[in-house]
Design a protein around this motif. Structure first.
Motif, PDB file in Angstrom:
ATOM      1  N   LEU A  28     -25.317  56.045 -10.672  1.00  0.00           N
ATOM      2  CA  LEU A  28     -25.258  55.318  -9.402  1.00  0.00           C
ATOM      3  C   LEU A  28     -25.163  53.815  -9.634  1.00  0.00           C
ATOM      4  CD1 LEU A  28     -27.953  57.082  -7.173  1.00  0.00           C
ATOM      5  CD2 LEU A  28     -25.473  57.372  -7.093  1.00  0.00           C
ATOM      6  N   PHE A  75     -27.761  54.771  -3.030  1.00  0.00           N
ATOM      7  CA  PHE A  75     -27.755  56.183  -2.669  1.00  0.00           C
ATOM      8  C   PHE A  75     -26.769  56.483  -1.541  1.00  0.00           C
ATOM      9  CE2 PHE A  75     -32.111  55.886  -4.488  1.00  0.00           C
ATOM     10  CZ  PHE A  75     -31.995  56.889  -5.445  1.00  0.00           C
ATOM     11  N   HIS A  77     -23.667  55.252  -1.459  1.00  0.00           N
ATOM     12  CA  HIS A  77     -22.319  55.241  -2.025  1.00  0.00           C
ATOM     13  C   HIS A  77     -21.371  54.335  -1.240  1.00  0.00           C
ATOM     14  CE1 HIS A  77     -23.239  58.529  -4.843  1.00  0.00           C
ATOM     15  NE2 HIS A  77     -24.001  58.986  -3.859  1.00  0.00           N
ATOM     16  N   LYS A 101     -30.213  64.891  -0.409  1.00  0.00           N
ATOM     17  CA  LYS A 101     -29.187  64.456  -1.366  1.00  0.00           C
ATOM     18  C   LYS A 101     -29.687  63.255  -2.158  1.00  0.00           C
ATOM     19  CE  LYS A 101     -24.386  62.840  -1.614  1.00  0.00           C
ATOM     20  NZ  LYS A 101     -23.190  62.446  -0.834  1.00  0.00           N
ATOM     21  N   GLU A 105     -30.190  62.894  -6.235  1.00  0.00           N
ATOM     22  CA  GLU A 105     -29.523  61.833  -6.990  1.00  0.00           C
ATOM     23  C   GLU A 105     -30.523  60.892  -7.665  1.00  0.00           C
ATOM     24  OE1 GLU A 105     -26.819  60.014  -4.209  1.00  0.00           O
ATOM     25  OE2 GLU A 105     -25.239  61.439  -4.736  1.00  0.00           O
TER      26      GLU A 105
END
Length: 206
Positions: A28, A75, A77, A101, A105
């Protein structure tokens, strides 16, 4: 920030804000700051407005100044909630950005921190991010948790959390009103092994 009060007052976003840098950790893109030699890290999970929020990065800088390695992953994106987009209201946006999610992650991020020699990890979650952090505290991926005016956190979550935890609520919060925070307080009073040594108060953060 899942309540109307926050939707009406979105933060300023600035991709270049802060004195840290943007790097990739655990797959990330993340804002990172602090000594890479520190064995203690603080993972900050943003609200729905994402990791470019100016005040969020200022908070990360202040935490790092206390000697911690701080990471604020993206987180979302690159897709923070945009209140002005009336064609994508919050309940639609949340379908693409569930806390479950974010929790999944976060695990590779934590693994990456450990691979760099970090042995102690605390996490702070703001509103949307609080649900991610409480899940990490339930699964014992972190050693301490702080929730700041949490959204979507339930009584069952607080009963199940295993990591020491502190909860800082907001004065006016429709998603975690004082009555719910009071229930959290009562649960933690009965579980001193997970309650951090901070007085539980309804802090005025909004």
């Amino acid at each position: 920030m899942a309540g109307k009060q926050c939707h009406d007052n979105p933060p300023d976003l600035d991709s270049g804000a802060g004195v840290g840098r943007v790097d990739v950790l655990g797959g990330l893109k993340s804002y990172v700051i602090g000594s890479p030699d520190s064995d203690t890290a603080v993972l900050i999970v943003s609200d729905i407005f994402g990791f470019e929020a100016l005040n969020l990065r200022r908070l990360a800088d202040k935490v790092a100044a206390e000697g911690y390695f701080v990471i604020v992953p993206d987180f979302l994106h690159g897709d923070p909630y945009a209140p002005e987009n009336t064609e994508r209201p919050i309940f639609v946006w949340l379908k693409d950005h569930g806390a479950d999610k974010g929790y999944e992650e976060a695990k590779p991020v934590i693994d990456a921190l450990k691979s760099k020699g970090v042995t102690k990890i605390g996490a702070a979650g703001i509103c949307w991010g609080a649900k991610v952090v409480v899940q990490l505290g339930i699964s014992e991926h972190i050693q301490a948790a702080v929730l700041l005016h949490p959204s979507f956190v339930t009584v069952e979550d607080i009963k199940a959390v295993k990591a020491p935890i502190a909860i800082l609520g907001a004065e006016i919060d429709q998603t975690s009103p004082p009555a719910l925070l009071k229930q959290f307080e009562e649960i933690l009073d009965a579980r001193p092994e997970v309650r951090l040594n901070l007085p539980f108060k309804v802090w005025f953060l909004c």
